[in-house]
Design a protein around this motif. Sequence first.
Motif, PDB file in Angstrom:
ATOM      1  N   TRP A 174       0.843  -1.185   0.000  1.00 25.24           N
ATOM      2  CA  TRP A 174       0.000   0.000   0.000  1.00 25.24           C
ATOM      3  C   TRP A 174       0.882   1.241   0.000  1.00 25.24           C
ATOM      4  O   TRP A 174       1.857   1.315   0.729  1.00 25.24           O
ATOM      5  CB  TRP A 174      -0.896   0.024   1.232  1.00 25.24           C
ATOM      6  N   ASN A 175       0.528   2.231  -0.819  1.00 22.51           N
ATOM      7  CA  ASN A 175       1.200   3.521  -0.846  1.00 22.51           C
ATOM      8  C   ASN A 175       0.476   4.436   0.134  1.00 22.51           C
ATOM      9  O   ASN A 175      -0.738   4.601   0.056  1.00 22.51           O
ATOM     10  CB  ASN A 175       1.151   4.099  -2.268  1.00 22.51           C
ATOM     11  N   CYS A 176       1.226   5.036   1.055  1.00 21.93           N
ATOM     12  CA  CYS A 176       0.620   5.849   2.117  1.00 21.93           C
ATOM     13  C   CYS A 176       1.045   7.310   2.061  1.00 21.93           C
ATOM     14  O   CYS A 176       1.011   8.005   3.074  1.00 21.93           O
ATOM     15  CB  CYS A 176       0.990   5.270   3.480  1.00 21.93           C
ATOM     16  N   LYS A 177       1.462   7.797   0.913  1.00 20.73           N
ATOM     17  CA  LYS A 177       1.902   9.184   0.803  1.00 20.73           C
ATOM     18  C   LYS A 177       0.726  10.126   1.007  1.00 20.73           C
ATOM     19  O   LYS A 177      -0.386   9.855   0.569  1.00 20.73           O
ATOM     20  CB  LYS A 177       2.564   9.426  -0.552  1.00 20.73           C
ATOM     21  N   GLU A 178       0.993  11.220   1.702  1.00 19.42           N
ATOM     22  CA  GLU A 178       0.009  12.266   1.989  1.00 19.42           C
ATOM     23  C   GLU A 178      -1.208  11.717   2.734  1.00 19.42           C
ATOM     24  O   GLU A 178      -2.328  12.196   2.549  1.00 19.42           O
ATOM     25  CB  GLU A 178      -0.398  12.969   0.700  1.00 19.42           C
ATOM     26  N   ASN A 179      -1.001  10.670   3.542  1.00 14.86           N
ATOM     27  CA  ASN A 179      -2.056  10.056   4.357  1.00 14.86           C
ATOM     28  C   ASN A 179      -3.244   9.549   3.542  1.00 14.86           C
ATOM     29  O   ASN A 179      -4.366   9.488   4.029  1.00 14.86           O
ATOM     30  CB  ASN A 179      -2.529  11.013   5.446  1.00 14.86           C
ATOM     31  N   ILE A 180      -2.991   9.207   2.293  1.00 14.85           N
ATOM     32  CA  ILE A 180      -4.005   8.593   1.443  1.00 14.85           C
ATOM     33  C   ILE A 180      -3.518   7.185   1.126  1.00 14.85           C
ATOM     34  O   ILE A 180      -2.478   7.011   0.514  1.00 14.85           O
ATOM     35  CB  ILE A 180      -4.230   9.397   0.143  1.00 14.85           C
ATOM     36  N   PHE A 181      -4.253   6.170   1.571  1.00 15.54           N
ATOM     37  CA  PHE A 181      -3.838   4.792   1.372  1.00 15.54           C
ATOM     38  C   PHE A 181      -4.343   4.288   0.021  1.00 15.54           C
ATOM     39  O   PHE A 181      -5.537   4.330  -0.256  1.00 15.54           O
ATOM     40  CB  PHE A 181      -4.380   3.918   2.501  1.00 15.54           C
ATOM     41  N   HIS A 182      -3.387   3.829  -0.793  1.00 13.95           N
ATOM     42  CA  HIS A 182      -3.713   3.332  -2.130  1.00 13.95           C
ATOM     43  C   HIS A 182      -3.076   1.962  -2.314  1.00 13.95           C
ATOM     44  O   HIS A 182      -1.867   1.811  -2.144  1.00 13.95           O
ATOM     45  CB  HIS A 182      -3.194   4.315  -3.183  1.00 13.95           C
ATOM     46  N   HIS A 183      -3.887   0.967  -2.639  1.00 19.26           N
ATOM     47  CA  HIS A 183      -3.372  -0.385  -2.868  1.00 19.26           C
ATOM     48  C   HIS A 183      -2.624  -0.411  -4.195  1.00 19.26           C
ATOM     49  O   HIS A 183      -3.206  -0.171  -5.243  1.00 19.26           O
ATOM     50  CB  HIS A 183      -4.526  -1.391  -2.874  1.00 19.26           C
ATOM     51  N   GLU A 184      -1.313  -0.699  -4.141  1.00 23.85           N
ATOM     52  CA  GLU A 184      -0.490  -0.694  -5.349  1.00 23.85           C
ATOM     53  C   GLU A 184      -0.382  -2.057  -6.006  1.00 23.85           C
ATOM     54  O   GLU A 184      -0.530  -2.186  -7.209  1.00 23.85           O
ATOM     55  CB  GLU A 184       0.924  -0.194  -5.038  1.00 23.85           C
ATOM     56  N   LYS A 185      -0.067  -3.090  -5.205  1.00 23.11           N
ATOM     57  CA  LYS A 185       0.180  -4.406  -5.786  1.00 23.11           C
ATOM     58  C   LYS A 185       0.003  -5.489  -4.743  1.00 23.11           C
ATOM     59  O   LYS A 185      -0.015  -5.223  -3.544  1.00 23.11           O
ATOM     60  CB  LYS A 185       1.571  -4.479  -6.400  1.00 23.11           C
ATOM     61  N   THR A 186      -0.095  -6.722  -5.226  1.00 15.43           N
ATOM     62  CA  THR A 186      -0.233  -7.887  -4.363  1.00 15.43           C
ATOM     63  C   THR A 186       0.747  -8.959  -4.814  1.00 15.43           C
ATOM     64  O   THR A 186       0.805  -9.284  -5.998  1.00 15.43           O
ATOM     65  CB  THR A 186      -1.666  -8.459  -4.415  1.00 15.43           C
ATOM     66  N   ILE A 187       1.495  -9.490  -3.866  1.00 19.38           N
ATOM     67  CA  ILE A 187       2.349 -10.645  -4.112  1.00 19.38           C
ATOM     68  C   ILE A 187       1.552 -11.848  -3.625  1.00 19.38           C
ATOM     69  O   ILE A 187       1.279 -11.977  -2.432  1.00 19.38           O
ATOM     70  CB  ILE A 187       3.684 -10.530  -3.353  1.00 19.38           C
ATOM     71  N   HIS A 188       1.149 -12.710  -4.546  1.00 15.61           N
ATOM     72  CA  HIS A 188       0.295 -13.837  -4.190  1.00 15.61           C
ATOM     73  C   HIS A 188       1.069 -14.861  -3.383  1.00 15.61           C
ATOM     74  O   HIS A 188       2.232 -15.136  -3.643  1.00 15.61           O
ATOM     75  CB  HIS A 188      -0.320 -14.452  -5.439  1.00 15.61           C
ATOM     76  N   GLY A 189       0.408 -15.443  -2.393  1.00 19.25           N
ATOM     77  CA  GLY A 189       1.046 -16.351  -1.458  1.00 19.25           C
ATOM     78  C   GLY A 189       1.250 -17.744  -2.004  1.00 19.25           C
ATOM     79  O   GLY A 189       0.546 -18.190  -2.902  1.00 19.25           O
ATOM     80  N   ASP A 190       2.223 -18.411  -1.430  1.00 18.82           N
ATOM     81  CA  ASP A 190       2.524 -19.801  -1.732  1.00 18.82           C
ATOM     82  C   ASP A 190       1.921 -20.645  -0.615  1.00 18.82           C
ATOM     83  O   ASP A 190       2.118 -20.355   0.568  1.00 18.82           O
ATOM     84  CB  ASP A 190       4.046 -19.980  -1.786  1.00 18.82           C
ATOM     85  N   SER A 191       1.190 -21.686  -0.961  1.00 14.81           N
ATOM     86  CA  SER A 191       0.507 -22.483   0.059  1.00 14.81           C
ATOM     87  C   SER A 191       1.472 -23.218   0.983  1.00 14.81           C
ATOM     88  O   SER A 191       1.114 -23.583   2.087  1.00 14.81           O
ATOM     89  CB  SER A 191      -0.434 -23.488  -0.612  1.00 14.81           C
ATOM     90  N   GLY A 192       2.709 -23.427   0.561  1.00 16.68           N
ATOM     91  CA  GLY A 192       3.680 -24.128   1.387  1.00 16.68           C
ATOM     92  C   GLY A 192       4.439 -23.234   2.342  1.00 16.68           C
ATOM     93  O   GLY A 192       5.272 -23.702   3.110  1.00 16.68           O
ATOM     94  N   ARG A 193       4.181 -21.941   2.323  1.00 11.55           N
ATOM     95  CA  ARG A 193       4.900 -21.001   3.173  1.00 11.55           C
ATOM     96  C   ARG A 193       3.924 -20.205   4.008  1.00 11.55           C
ATOM     97  O   ARG A 193       2.781 -20.019   3.651  1.00 11.55           O
ATOM     98  CB  ARG A 193       5.715 -20.023   2.329  1.00 11.55           C
ATOM     99  N   SER A 194       4.422 -19.681   5.114  1.00 10.32           N
ATOM    100  CA  SER A 194       3.620 -18.783   5.933  1.00 10.32           C
ATOM    101  C   SER A 194       4.349 -17.455   6.048  1.00 10.32           C
ATOM    102  O   SER A 194       5.560 -17.396   5.950  1.00 10.32           O
ATOM    103  CB  SER A 194       3.383 -19.374   7.323  1.00 10.32           C
ATOM    104  N   VAL A 195       3.594 -16.400   6.243  1.00 12.57           N
ATOM    105  CA  VAL A 195       4.165 -15.072   6.447  1.00 12.57           C
ATOM    106  C   VAL A 195       3.860 -14.687   7.888  1.00 12.57           C
ATOM    107  O   VAL A 195       2.752 -14.296   8.220  1.00 12.57           O
ATOM    108  CB  VAL A 195       3.579 -14.043   5.458  1.00 12.57           C
ATOM    109  N   GLU A 196       4.858 -14.836   8.756  1.00 11.21           N
ATOM    110  CA  GLU A 196       4.705 -14.520  10.170  1.00 11.21           C
ATOM    111  C   GLU A 196       5.302 -13.166  10.526  1.00 11.21           C
ATOM    112  O   GLU A 196       4.970 -12.592  11.546  1.00 11.21           O
ATOM    113  CB  GLU A 196       5.370 -15.599  11.033  1.00 11.21           C
TER     114      GLU A 196
END
Length: 123
Positions: A43-65
């Motif tokens: 997410w881009n948070c410049k000037e206190n405006i949140f804008h979704h830029e991109k998504t890195i799709h998850g791998d089912s064999g890994r977790s993001v902790e």
Amino acid sequence: MSDFRVHRVRFFQYTPQAIQVIAFDDSEKKLAVGRADNSIEIWNCKENIFHHEKTIHGDSGRSVESLAWLRGRLFSAGLHGDLTEYDLSRLRPKTTSLASGGAIWCMQLNCAKDCLAVLISSL
């Protein structure tokens, strides 16, 4: 009051995912959000405006902790025991290092913001 019609369009079925972890890059004003489906949103948070830029799709064999920004670079770690740096232009892992000690539960930058420390739990 005049009459009006409401037309609803649903192009896809949206299933929200819980947020597991977040990390903020103060220099670039970017927010990384790790979701329960192991995807990472940027997410881009410049000037206190949140804008979704991109998504890195998850791998089912890994977790993001844990997520961390280091000089504009995004790192993730999880129960699989790997520390991964992402290529944000190609939206995929750039390099992966094996911790070889067990699951990585959290990571943090030092005060000088030039070194990344990880907490590994051995089995």
